[in-house]
Design a protein around this motif. Structure first.
Motif, PDB file in Angstrom:
ATOM      1  N   MET A 116      30.560 -42.813   7.538  1.00 17.75           N
ATOM      2  CA  MET A 116      30.915 -41.432   7.861  1.00 17.75           C
ATOM      3  C   MET A 116      30.851 -40.534   6.627  1.00 17.75           C
ATOM      4  SD  MET A 116      31.416 -40.870  11.065  1.00 17.75           S
ATOM      5  CE  MET A 116      32.322 -39.308  10.966  1.00 17.75           C
ATOM      6  N   ASN A 117      31.250 -41.045   5.469  1.00 19.07           N
ATOM      7  CA  ASN A 117      31.147 -40.245   4.240  1.00 19.07           C
ATOM      8  C   ASN A 117      29.713 -39.808   3.978  1.00 19.07           C
ATOM      9  OD1 ASN A 117      33.789 -40.061   3.473  1.00 19.07           O
ATOM     10  ND2 ASN A 117      33.678 -41.580   1.841  1.00 19.07           N
ATOM     11  N   ASP A 118      28.788 -40.742   4.115  1.00 19.96           N
ATOM     12  CA  ASP A 118      27.377 -40.418   3.888  1.00 19.96           C
ATOM     13  C   ASP A 118      26.870 -39.417   4.924  1.00 19.96           C
ATOM     14  OD1 ASP A 118      26.810 -41.858   1.569  1.00 19.96           O
ATOM     15  OD2 ASP A 118      26.450 -43.709   2.664  1.00 19.96           O
ATOM     16  N   LEU A 119      27.238 -39.611   6.182  1.00 17.53           N
ATOM     17  CA  LEU A 119      26.776 -38.705   7.237  1.00 17.53           C
ATOM     18  C   LEU A 119      27.357 -37.307   7.074  1.00 17.53           C
ATOM     19  CD1 LEU A 119      26.973 -41.041  10.372  1.00 17.53           C
ATOM     20  CD2 LEU A 119      24.899 -40.082   9.353  1.00 17.53           C
ATOM     21  N   MET A 120      28.648 -37.221   6.808  1.00 20.30           N
ATOM     22  CA  MET A 120      29.315 -35.920   6.743  1.00 20.30           C
ATOM     23  C   MET A 120      28.884 -35.100   5.537  1.00 20.30           C
ATOM     24  SD  MET A 120      33.230 -36.622   8.045  1.00 20.30           S
ATOM     25  CE  MET A 120      33.597 -37.733   6.687  1.00 20.30           C
ATOM     26  N   SER A 121      28.618 -35.777   4.414  1.00 21.46           N
ATOM     27  CA  SER A 121      28.288 -35.043   3.187  1.00 21.46           C
ATOM     28  C   SER A 121      26.798 -35.049   2.879  1.00 21.46           C
ATOM     29  CB  SER A 121      29.046 -35.640   1.997  1.00 21.46           C
ATOM     30  OG  SER A 121      28.497 -36.893   1.624  1.00 21.46           O
ATOM     31  N   GLY A 122      26.018 -35.730   3.701  1.00 28.38           N
ATOM     32  CA  GLY A 122      24.597 -35.872   3.385  1.00 28.38           C
ATOM     33  C   GLY A 122      24.378 -36.658   2.105  1.00 28.38           C
ATOM     34  N   GLY A 123      25.335 -37.513   1.772  1.00 27.76           N
ATOM     35  CA  GLY A 123      25.240 -38.326   0.557  1.00 27.76           C
ATOM     36  C   GLY A 123      25.692 -37.634  -0.708  1.00 27.76           C
ATOM     37  N   ILE A 124      26.052 -36.351  -0.605  1.00 24.96           N
ATOM     38  CA  ILE A 124      26.407 -35.581  -1.808  1.00 24.96           C
ATOM     39  C   ILE A 124      27.702 -36.088  -2.446  1.00 24.96           C
ATOM     40  CG2 ILE A 124      26.957 -33.254  -2.682  1.00 24.96           C
ATOM     41  CD1 ILE A 124      25.214 -32.112  -0.489  1.00 24.96           C
ATOM     42  N   HIS A 125      28.542 -36.772  -1.659  1.00 26.30           N
ATOM     43  CA  HIS A 125      29.798 -37.283  -2.229  1.00 26.30           C
ATOM     44  C   HIS A 125      29.527 -38.206  -3.408  1.00 26.30           C
ATOM     45  CE1 HIS A 125      29.946 -41.533  -0.703  1.00 26.30           C
ATOM     46  NE2 HIS A 125      29.064 -41.070   0.161  1.00 26.30           N
ATOM     47  N   ARG A 126      28.367 -38.824  -3.433  1.00 26.70           N
ATOM     48  CA  ARG A 126      28.032 -39.711  -4.554  1.00 26.70           C
ATOM     49  C   ARG A 126      27.851 -38.905  -5.849  1.00 26.70           C
ATOM     50  NH1 ARG A 126      26.719 -44.634  -2.284  1.00 26.70           N
ATOM     51  NH2 ARG A 126      26.372 -44.541  -0.016  1.00 26.70           N
ATOM     52  N   ILE A 127      27.292 -37.717  -5.740  1.00 32.54           N
ATOM     53  CA  ILE A 127      27.117 -36.842  -6.905  1.00 32.54           C
ATOM     54  C   ILE A 127      28.473 -36.344  -7.392  1.00 32.54           C
ATOM     55  CG2 ILE A 127      26.113 -34.661  -7.714  1.00 32.54           C
ATOM     56  CD1 ILE A 127      23.865 -35.097  -5.658  1.00 32.54           C
ATOM     57  N   TRP A 128      29.338 -35.961  -6.459  1.00 35.65           N
ATOM     58  CA  TRP A 128      30.684 -35.513  -6.836  1.00 35.65           C
ATOM     59  C   TRP A 128      31.425 -36.612  -7.591  1.00 35.65           C
ATOM     60  CZ3 TRP A 128      31.702 -33.966  -1.066  1.00 35.65           C
ATOM     61  CH2 TRP A 128      30.983 -32.814  -0.761  1.00 35.65           C
ATOM     62  N   ARG A 172      30.076 -39.164  -9.221  1.00 38.08           N
ATOM     63  CA  ARG A 172      29.423 -39.424 -10.506  1.00 38.08           C
ATOM     64  C   ARG A 172      29.907 -38.435 -11.559  1.00 38.08           C
ATOM     65  NH1 ARG A 172      23.939 -38.883  -9.205  1.00 38.08           N
ATOM     66  NH2 ARG A 172      24.204 -40.791  -8.006  1.00 38.08           N
ATOM     67  N   PHE A 173      30.063 -37.174 -11.171  1.00 40.39           N
ATOM     68  CA  PHE A 173      30.564 -36.159 -12.100  1.00 40.39           C
ATOM     69  C   PHE A 173      32.001 -36.479 -12.519  1.00 40.39           C
ATOM     70  CE2 PHE A 173      32.288 -31.768 -12.894  1.00 40.39           C
ATOM     71  CZ  PHE A 173      31.544 -31.518 -14.027  1.00 40.39           C
ATOM     72  N   THR A 174      32.789 -36.988 -11.582  1.00 39.35           N
ATOM     73  CA  THR A 174      34.164 -37.394 -11.900  1.00 39.35           C
ATOM     74  C   THR A 174      34.172 -38.481 -12.962  1.00 39.35           C
ATOM     75  OG1 THR A 174      34.836 -36.859  -9.624  1.00 39.35           O
ATOM     76  CG2 THR A 174      36.305 -38.286 -10.902  1.00 39.35           C
TER      77      THR A 174
END
Length: 249
Positions: free
Chosen positions: A37-49, A51-53
């Motif tokens: 669901m994380n990947d679907l809801m964010s279009g995978g962008i959560h991984r970039i967020w 990584r910045f953290t």
């Protein structure tokens, strides 16, 4: 009933003592499909967020890291590689179902030598004072009943000079983006939840909890009030997400 006896569960007002149980039910329900669901809801962008953290954490080899509300272990896995065998990563989550999913995932991927798994409430962290070089909490603070108490608890277990990083949904700066995001949150996300996880209600709550979370400046002030120094934040994706950072003086 006084204000202190009630709190928000999404848009609903509930008894304060009932919120933790209601939130627990949500995450028991979504745990098995959380990563998908994380990947679907964010279009995978959560991984970039995330990584910045990691980049802003300042974590190095040998450090001790606490990942609160660590869920399925995305941040813990990255920190495990950075701190190495001399370091320590604690993945903490109040929800037993999420913790089990995260533990199984990390062990399956070979991340277990320097990672500990602890069921813990962010408001009452079961660690000694001055234990960690860095604490992260990603997309978890908005579900905590008493955020001020949780921030003070985090400050207590940080070492002097240690950093707290709070990655959380926030308030978009652009009005058009804000309206579009509202439409997506309240129409599309519950629908995806229904189709993929057979659970629209939990994702309705998660969308509502985002709206009830303090905005960027309010959260920064809350961190300062809790005793953190050098507090700042970085908006990402137009302010849909913000990364707050504070240091224990």
């Amino acid at each position: 009933m006084s204000d202190k006896d009630t709190t928000h569960f999404g848009f609903k007002e509930v008894e304060t003592e009932a919120k933790a149980g209601l939130v627990a039910n949500v995450f028991h329900s979504v745990a098995a499909r959380y990563d998908v669901m994380n990947d679907l809801m964010s279009g995978g962008i959560h991984r970039i967020w995330k990584r910045f953290t990691i980049e802003l954490s300042g974590v190095r080899k040998g450090h001790s890291v606490l990942d609160i509300a660590g869920g399925t272990g995305d941040l813990a896995a990255r920190f495990s590689r950075i701190v190495g065998s001399e370091g320590r990563v604690v993945l903490a989550d109040i929800n037993e179902s999420m913790l089990h999913v995260g533990r199984d995932k990390l062990i399956d991927h070979g991340h277990h030598g320097n990672i500990e798994f602890v069921q813990a409430d962010a408001q009452y962290l079961p660690f000694p004072d001055d234990s960690f070089d860095c604490i992260t909490i990603a997309f978890g603070l908005r579900n905590v009943t008493d955020k001020d108490r949780a921030l003070r608890s985090m400050l207590r277990v940080l070492k002097p000079g240690g950093r707290l990083l709070v990655l959380e949904f926030s308030k978009p700066k652009n009005e058009l983006l804000s309206k579009a995001y509202d439409g997506y949150s309240f129409r599309v996300i519950p629908l995806i939840g229904k189709l993929v996880a057979n659970d629209s209600e939990s994702y309705q709550y998660l969308s509502e909890s985002i709206r009830m979370h303090p905005d960027q400046e309010t959260l920064k002030q809350m961190m300062e009030d809790a005793g953190f120094a050098q507090c700042d934040y970085h908006n990402m994706t137009g302010g849909i997400v913000a990364l707050h950072r504070g240091v224990k003086a």
